[in-house]
Scaffold this active site. Structure first.
Site, PDB file in Angstrom:
ATOM      1  N   THR A  74      -0.944  11.630  -2.768  1.00 24.18           N
ATOM      2  CA  THR A  74      -0.829  11.018  -1.439  1.00 24.18           C
ATOM      3  C   THR A  74       0.185  11.760  -0.562  1.00 24.18           C
ATOM      4  O   THR A  74       1.145  12.358  -1.088  1.00 24.18           O
ATOM      5  CB  THR A  74      -0.400   9.543  -1.585  1.00 24.18           C
ATOM      6  OG1 THR A  74      -0.007   9.032  -0.316  1.00 24.18           O
ATOM      7  CG2 THR A  74       0.778   9.381  -2.543  1.00 24.18           C
ATOM      8  N   ASP A  75      -0.008  11.671   0.742  1.00 23.72           N
ATOM      9  CA  ASP A  75       0.968  12.257   1.669  1.00 23.72           C
ATOM     10  C   ASP A  75       2.342  11.586   1.534  1.00 23.72           C
ATOM     11  O   ASP A  75       3.366  12.173   1.906  1.00 23.72           O
ATOM     12  CB  ASP A  75       0.457  12.182   3.123  1.00 23.72           C
ATOM     13  CG  ASP A  75       0.147  10.767   3.609  1.00 23.72           C
ATOM     14  OD1 ASP A  75       0.267   9.796   2.828  1.00 23.72           O
ATOM     15  OD2 ASP A  75      -0.234  10.628   4.797  1.00 23.72           O
ATOM     16  N   GLU A  76       2.356  10.365   0.989  1.00 27.65           N
ATOM     17  CA  GLU A  76       3.618   9.612   0.942  1.00 27.65           C
ATOM     18  C   GLU A  76       4.672  10.262   0.044  1.00 27.65           C
ATOM     19  O   GLU A  76       5.847   9.927   0.134  1.00 27.65           O
ATOM     20  CB  GLU A  76       3.377   8.166   0.486  1.00 27.65           C
ATOM     21  CG  GLU A  76       2.457   7.441   1.433  1.00 27.65           C
ATOM     22  CD  GLU A  76       2.494   5.926   1.302  1.00 27.65           C
ATOM     23  OE1 GLU A  76       3.447   5.391   0.717  1.00 27.65           O
ATOM     24  OE2 GLU A  76       1.559   5.294   1.812  1.00 27.65           O
ATOM     25  N   TYR A 110       6.344   3.042  -4.866  1.00 27.08           N
ATOM     26  CA  TYR A 110       4.985   3.596  -5.021  1.00 27.08           C
ATOM     27  C   TYR A 110       5.012   5.116  -4.841  1.00 27.08           C
ATOM     28  O   TYR A 110       4.507   5.869  -5.685  1.00 27.08           O
ATOM     29  CB  TYR A 110       4.031   2.960  -3.998  1.00 27.08           C
ATOM     30  CG  TYR A 110       2.759   3.756  -3.785  1.00 27.08           C
ATOM     31  CD1 TYR A 110       1.771   3.805  -4.770  1.00 27.08           C
ATOM     32  CD2 TYR A 110       2.543   4.487  -2.605  1.00 27.08           C
ATOM     33  CE1 TYR A 110       0.600   4.559  -4.592  1.00 27.08           C
ATOM     34  CE2 TYR A 110       1.381   5.239  -2.424  1.00 27.08           C
ATOM     35  CZ  TYR A 110       0.421   5.272  -3.408  1.00 27.08           C
ATOM     36  OH  TYR A 110      -0.721   6.022  -3.241  1.00 27.08           O
ATOM     37  N   LYS A 164       4.164   8.210  -7.529  1.00 24.44           N
ATOM     38  CA  LYS A 164       3.127   9.230  -7.321  1.00 24.44           C
ATOM     39  C   LYS A 164       3.763  10.632  -7.328  1.00 24.44           C
ATOM     40  O   LYS A 164       3.152  11.598  -7.785  1.00 24.44           O
ATOM     41  CB  LYS A 164       2.396   8.991  -5.998  1.00 24.44           C
ATOM     42  CG  LYS A 164       1.544   7.729  -5.960  1.00 24.44           C
ATOM     43  CD  LYS A 164       0.347   7.754  -6.895  1.00 24.44           C
ATOM     44  CE  LYS A 164      -0.759   8.665  -6.437  1.00 24.44           C
ATOM     45  NZ  LYS A 164      -1.973   8.535  -7.297  1.00 24.44           N
TER      46      LYS A 164
HETATM   47  P1  NAD Z   1      -7.253   0.890  -5.488  1.00 27.88           P
HETATM   48  O1  NAD Z   1      -6.025   0.097  -5.697  1.00 27.88           O
HETATM   49  O2  NAD Z   1      -8.327   0.376  -4.597  1.00 27.88           O
HETATM   50  O3  NAD Z   1      -7.955   1.187  -6.903  1.00 27.88           O
HETATM   51  C1  NAD Z   1      -7.223   1.560  -8.038  1.00 27.88           C
HETATM   52  C2  NAD Z   1      -8.167   1.450  -9.241  1.00 27.88           C
HETATM   53  O4  NAD Z   1      -7.433   1.871 -10.403  1.00 27.88           O
HETATM   54  C3  NAD Z   1      -8.665   0.027  -9.519  1.00 27.88           C
HETATM   55  O5  NAD Z   1     -10.039   0.042  -9.791  1.00 27.88           O
HETATM   56  C4  NAD Z   1      -7.864  -0.410 -10.732  1.00 27.88           C
HETATM   57  O6  NAD Z   1      -8.552  -1.337 -11.550  1.00 27.88           O
HETATM   58  C5  NAD Z   1      -7.646   0.922 -11.428  1.00 27.88           C
HETATM   59  N1  NAD Z   1      -6.454   0.923 -12.294  1.00 27.88           N
HETATM   60  C6  NAD Z   1      -5.205   0.474 -11.988  1.00 27.88           C
HETATM   61  N2  NAD Z   1      -4.388   0.606 -13.054  1.00 27.88           N
HETATM   62  C7  NAD Z   1      -5.139   1.168 -14.039  1.00 27.88           C
HETATM   63  C8  NAD Z   1      -4.851   1.572 -15.374  1.00 27.88           C
HETATM   64  N3  NAD Z   1      -3.635   1.392 -15.916  1.00 27.88           N
HETATM   65  N4  NAD Z   1      -5.835   2.136 -16.097  1.00 27.88           N
HETATM   66  C9  NAD Z   1      -7.090   2.301 -15.580  1.00 27.88           C
HETATM   67  N5  NAD Z   1      -7.403   1.912 -14.326  1.00 27.88           N
HETATM   68  C10 NAD Z   1      -6.435   1.368 -13.557  1.00 27.88           C
HETATM   69  O7  NAD Z   1      -6.739   2.323  -5.001  1.00 27.88           O
HETATM   70  P2  NAD Z   1      -7.398   3.347  -3.994  1.00 27.88           P
HETATM   71  O8  NAD Z   1      -6.978   3.017  -2.622  1.00 27.88           O
HETATM   72  O9  NAD Z   1      -8.818   3.494  -4.321  1.00 27.88           O
HETATM   73  O10 NAD Z   1      -6.616   4.674  -4.410  1.00 27.88           O
HETATM   74  C11 NAD Z   1      -7.095   5.532  -5.425  1.00 27.88           C
HETATM   75  C12 NAD Z   1      -6.123   6.680  -5.622  1.00 27.88           C
HETATM   76  O11 NAD Z   1      -5.969   7.395  -4.410  1.00 27.88           O
HETATM   77  C13 NAD Z   1      -4.727   6.251  -6.036  1.00 27.88           C
HETATM   78  O12 NAD Z   1      -4.257   7.179  -6.988  1.00 27.88           O
HETATM   79  C14 NAD Z   1      -3.918   6.339  -4.753  1.00 27.88           C
HETATM   80  O13 NAD Z   1      -2.570   6.639  -5.025  1.00 27.88           O
HETATM   81  C15 NAD Z   1      -4.597   7.498  -4.060  1.00 27.88           C
HETATM   82  N6  NAD Z   1      -4.541   7.494  -2.590  1.00 27.88           N
HETATM   83  C16 NAD Z   1      -4.945   6.383  -1.898  1.00 27.88           C
HETATM   84  C17 NAD Z   1      -4.946   6.414  -0.513  1.00 27.88           C
HETATM   85  C18 NAD Z   1      -5.405   5.234   0.313  1.00 27.88           C
HETATM   86  O14 NAD Z   1      -5.324   5.280   1.541  1.00 27.88           O
HETATM   87  N7  NAD Z   1      -5.920   4.170  -0.272  1.00 27.88           N
HETATM   88  C19 NAD Z   1      -4.503   7.569   0.154  1.00 27.88           C
HETATM   89  C20 NAD Z   1      -4.092   8.666  -0.595  1.00 27.88           C
HETATM   90  C21 NAD Z   1      -4.119   8.621  -1.970  1.00 27.88           C
HETATM   91  O1  TDX Z   2       0.148  -6.452   6.858  1.00 26.86           O
HETATM   92  C1  TDX Z   2       0.437  -5.275   7.142  1.00 26.86           C
HETATM   93  N1  TDX Z   2       0.980  -5.007   8.352  1.00 26.86           N
HETATM   94  C2  TDX Z   2       1.318  -3.738   8.757  1.00 26.86           C
HETATM   95  O2  TDX Z   2       1.810  -3.540   9.869  1.00 26.86           O
HETATM   96  C3  TDX Z   2       0.203  -4.184   6.228  1.00 26.86           C
HETATM   97  C4  TDX Z   2      -0.383  -4.440   4.869  1.00 26.86           C
HETATM   98  C5  TDX Z   2       0.555  -2.928   6.639  1.00 26.86           C
HETATM   99  N2  TDX Z   2       1.112  -2.704   7.860  1.00 26.86           N
HETATM  100  C6  TDX Z   2       1.470  -1.317   8.248  1.00 26.86           C
HETATM  101  C7  TDX Z   2       2.259  -0.552   7.233  1.00 26.86           C
HETATM  102  C8  TDX Z   2       1.807   0.873   7.457  1.00 26.86           C
HETATM  103  O3  TDX Z   2       2.560   1.454   8.498  1.00 26.86           O
HETATM  104  O4  TDX Z   2       0.232  -0.597   8.398  1.00 26.86           O
HETATM  105  C9  TDX Z   2       0.371   0.728   7.907  1.00 26.86           C
HETATM  106  C10 TDX Z   2      -0.630   0.931   6.786  1.00 26.86           C
HETATM  107  O5  TDX Z   2      -0.222   0.132   5.693  1.00 26.86           O
HETATM  108  P1  TDX Z   2      -0.983   0.123   4.288  1.00 26.86           P
HETATM  109  O6  TDX Z   2      -2.421  -0.150   4.502  1.00 26.86           O
HETATM  110  O7  TDX Z   2      -0.219  -0.748   3.361  1.00 26.86           O
HETATM  111  O8  TDX Z   2      -0.896   1.664   3.864  1.00 26.86           O
HETATM  112  P2  TDX Z   2       0.364   2.649   3.630  1.00 26.86           P
HETATM  113  O9  TDX Z   2       1.577   1.901   3.273  1.00 26.86           O
HETATM  114  O10 TDX Z   2       0.433   3.564   4.827  1.00 26.86           O
HETATM  115  O11 TDX Z   2      -0.160   3.459   2.334  1.00 26.86           O
HETATM  116  C11 TDX Z   2      -1.533   3.879   2.257  1.00 26.86           C
HETATM  117  O12 TDX Z   2      -1.688   5.235   2.505  1.00 26.86           O
HETATM  118  C12 TDX Z   2      -1.241   6.134   1.516  1.00 26.86           C
HETATM  119  C13 TDX Z   2      -2.140   3.516   0.900  1.00 26.86           C
HETATM  120  O13 TDX Z   2      -1.956   2.139   0.641  1.00 26.86           O
HETATM  121  C14 TDX Z   2      -1.561   4.343  -0.199  1.00 26.86           C
HETATM  122  O14 TDX Z   2      -2.203   4.065  -1.434  1.00 26.86           O
HETATM  123  C15 TDX Z   2      -1.764   5.780   0.155  1.00 26.86           C
HETATM  124  O15 TDX Z   2      -1.158   6.595  -0.808  1.00 26.86           O
END
Ligand code: NAD
Ligand code: TDX
Length: 341
Positions: free
Chosen positions: A124-126, A151, A155
């Site tokens: 992730t960019d984070e 988090y 990562k």
């Molecule tokens: P999500 O939370 O929707 O899904 C995570 C999945 O992993 C779920 O199906 C969960 O059951 C499974 N999981 C959790 N713990 C586990 C374990 N111990 N063993 C096996 N499975 C397990 O997450 P997402 O948003 O789909 O993100 C997927 C990946 O992408 C993550 O690694 C996250 O860090 C990364 N990522 C997400 C975003 C975003 O915007 N959502 C952005 C950049 C990177």
């Molecule tokens: O209720 C809310 N109100 C609000 O203002 C929530 C849940 C979030 N926010 C803000 C926080 C962030 O600035 O919105 C923005 C987006 O929040 P999230 O959806 O929680 O995402 P973020 O914290 O940016 O992280 C996401 O992007 C990077 C994903 O959850 C991560 O898994 C990924 O790595």
């Protein structure tokens, strides 16, 4: 058949990746290994070709389970499995360390033991922290690590372990760092689906702080195509930033949503800020564009329209995810009740 071991494939991005692989070519056989935590959902996997997709419920932090499930001759492990929500990591980091750090190391060990050809870490960019508010800087692959939430720190630790496996043992690894994904099947703890669900139920939308934080948004399928390109063509040991050149303030995101849904801006509520809230993310995707010829297909307008249409058409999915434990989570996080339709 080319075997791929996908972890976390019942979640938001993992399930989109599984669908993409199955759609792109008949060559792939996917083992989908997922613990089905609160974020994993078998409804995300309905209708898949059972001859090319095999689901195993298992935990990446359980060494025996991973060893048993991982076959020899895999082309790749693609590691999506993670605890992924920043707010939950602020409440407790335990599960984040177990899954994101220990789980990644166990997968790396198993990849070496079973001769997996390539390890793809979905990061992730984070991990690069927060950019200054008032300049035009971007994250590049050379930006220093500066994770700010538990988090992000977990990562970042996982990425270090991937790097070490490459450097010390010569494992073929690649890392992707993406920004904020949006699209179908995203668990409604994340900002965009939470806002859509609340707006559709005429419930207020909690905006943290002043709403001026910037996130760089990408449609989930575009992210998955980029991961596929990295898996197939990325250089061993490399990190690739993934972004659609689409940074937007949270306030603007909610306003676009409310306009698209035909709901009033009065649904917007400023609430107490997230602790340690990163101010701005913006990704420079020049490397993946130049080296792997990847480009996003969706614009913000087209991606948002598709996303809203999906949640409108899948109200049952949304209300199932918003029942049960989600209600307790919501009450704890926001101090109010989920007001389902
Ligand atoms: P999500 O939370 O929707 O899904 C995570 C999945 O992993 C779920 O199906 C969960 O059951 C499974 N999981 C959790 N713990 C586990 C374990 N111990 N063993 C096996 N499975 C397990 O997450 P997402 O948003 O789909 O993100 C997927 C990946 O992408 C993550 O690694 C996250 O860090 C990364 N990522 C997400 C975003 C975003 O915007 N959502 C952005 C950049 C990177
Ligand atoms: O209720 C809310 N109100 C609000 O203002 C929530 C849940 C979030 N926010 C803000 C926080 C962030 O600035 O919105 C923005 C987006 O929040 P999230 O959806 O929680 O995402 P973020 O914290 O940016 O992280 C996401 O992007 C990077 C994903 O959850 C991560 O898994 C990924 O790595």
């Amino acid at each position: 058949m080319r075997k791929v071991f996908v972890t976390g494939g019942a979640g938001f991005i993992g399930s989109a990746f599984v669908k993409l692989l199955l759609d792109e070519s008949d060559d792939w056989f996917i083992t989908n290994f997922d613990a089905l935590t609160y974020a994993g959902n078998l409804e995300n996997l309905t209708g898949l070709d059972e001859n090319r997709h095999h689901f195993i419920r298992g935990d990446i932090a359980d060494r025996d389970a991973v060893t048993q499930a991982l076959e020899n001759d895999c082309e790749a492990i693609v590691n999506f499995a993670a605890e992924s929500h920043v707010d939950r990591s602020i409440t407790s980091a335990d599960d984040f360390l177990r899954t994101n750090v220990t789980g990644t190391q166990i997968l790396l060990d198993a990849a070496r033991a079973k001769g997996v050809k390539r390890f793809v870490q979905v990061s992730t960019d984070e991990v690069m922290g927060s950019l200054p508010e008032d300049d035009a800087s971007f994250f590049t692959e050379d930006s220093p690590f500066a994770p700010n939430s538990p988090y992000a720190a977990s990562k970042a630790a996982a990425e270090h372990l991937v790097r070490a496996a490459h450097h010390t043992f010569g494992l073929d690894t690649v890392v992707t760092r993406c920004g904020n994904n949006y699209g179908p099947r995203q668990f409604p703890e994340k900002f965009l689906p939470l806002a859509i669900a609340n707006a559709m139920n005429d419930q207020t939308i909690p905006v943290y702080g002043d709403g001026m934080n910037v996130r760089d948004w990408i449609y989930v399928e575009d992210h998955c195509r980029a991961i596929l390109a990295v898996m197939e063509k990325g250089k061993p040991g490399r990190v690739y930033n993934i972004g659609a050149r689409n940074p937007r303030r949270n306030l603007e995101v909610v306003q676009s949503l409310l306009d698209a849904l035909g709901k009033p801006h009065s649904l917007l509520r400023f609430v107490t800020d997230r602790l340690g809230h990163d101010r701005r993310y913006a990704i420079d995707p020049s490397l993946i564009e130049a080296e792997l010829d990847w480009r996003p297909r969706e614009t913000w307008a087209s991606g948002l329209a598709k996303t809203i249409a999906w949640y409108r058409e899948n109200n049952r999915w949304l209300e199932n995810t918003r029942s049960g434990a989600y209600r307790d989570y919501y009450r704890l996080q926001y101090g109010t009740e989920v007001n389902a339709s």
